[in-house]
Write an enzyme that holds these catalytic residues in place. Structure first.
Site, PDB file in Angstrom:
ATOM      1  CB  SER A  53      -0.899   0.018   1.250  1.00 21.72           C
ATOM      2  OG  SER A  53      -1.522   1.280   1.406  1.00 21.72           O
ATOM      3  CE1 TYR A  82      -3.275  -2.349   5.502  1.00 29.40           C
ATOM      4  CE2 TYR A  82      -2.904  -0.008   5.084  1.00 29.40           C
ATOM      5  CZ  TYR A  82      -3.163  -1.280   4.624  1.00 29.40           C
ATOM      6  OH  TYR A  82      -3.316  -1.503   3.273  1.00 29.40           O
TER       7      TYR A  82
END
Length: 262
Positions: free
Chosen positions: A158, A171
């Protein structure tokens, strides 16, 4: 001149790929994209057996043979013993594994300043799935991926890995660790296995479509190409890693619409 048996455009027919988290919004798009290129896809799932089997049925409807070339198999990424068994089953069924896509991941929205809600259980779940999971998968599948000296591992990362903006602090850190892992594995497994990351921006999955409309629209305005990434585009990026970027390893391919520019 080096003449290696690398994967090149148009040469994916006969290849076998395992996609973890294959029943999810992004994972299913990756499975479909690979299947459309003639790849036999193992849809790896944890708790989504029904969705994985439905995806296999849908992909198989396009197959020329009456028998489905694809299959859904349990792939609990935090269970190394189960993954060793999965590797054995893939070898028994197909005799090879050419592409491993580490797409399984977990997260939960927690404001970055709200450290109290970012409890130990959530942190451990994120890192065990998003970081330890890919390591365990590569460890389990290494011998299969090495067999034809042209294995490929694609880690679905990501842009949060670099921007430090994402669903929560843990995350973001897990995706940064995943990109670092990509480089370390690429060095360790060369030349028989290439390892790359594909790093999308916010992907317009069904989950994202259910989020606050104003927040979602804000993400669009902060993206130079003025829209969100589609799951299909992530799948196309994975295919490109197997067909076009055959001399690339240890790198991160951003699929973010230029988000890092703003």
């Amino acid at each position: 001149m080096h003449d290696s048996n690398v994967t090149v455009p148009g040469k994916l027919v006969g290849k076998v790929a395992l996609v973890t988290g294959g029943a999810g919004g992004i994972g299913s798009a990756i499975c479909r994209a690979l299947a459309e290129e003639g790849v036999t896809v193992v849809v790896g799932y944890h708790q989504s057996a029904a969705a994985a089997k439905a995806l296999v049925t849908a992909m198989s409807s396009c197959a020329t043979s009456a028998e489905s070339p694809h299959i859904a198999l349990a792939a609990p990424v935090t269970d190394s013993i189960a993954l060793a068994g999965l590797a054995q089953e893939i070898e028994q069924r197909f005799g090879r594994l050419d592409v491993l896509v580490n797409c399984a991941g977990v997260t939960r929205f927690v404001a970055h300043a709200n450290l109290a809600e970012l409890d130990d259980k959530l942190i451990d779940e994120i890192f065990s799935t998003n970081v330890r999971g890919p390591i365990a998968l590569v460890r389990a599948m290494k011998s299969l991926l090495q067999r034809h000296a042209d294995g490929l591992v694609v880690n679905v990362s990501s842009i949060a890995a670099k921007s430090a903006m994402g669903s929560n602090i843990a995350y973001c850190a897990s995706k940064a660790a995943l990109d670092n892992l990509t480089k370390s594995l690429a060095r360790a497994l060369a030349p028989d296995i290439r390892v790359v990351s594909v790093a999308p921006g916010l992907v317009d999955t069904e989950f994202v479509k259910q989020l606050d409309v104003r927040w979602r629209d804000e993400q669009v305005t902060r993206t130079p190409l003025s829209r969100l990434c589609t799951p299909t585009e992530v799948g196309q990026a994975v295919v490109a890693c197997a067909t076009h970027f055959v001399f690339s390893t240890g790198v991160v391919f951003d699929v973010d619409g230029g988000r890092a520019l703003l």
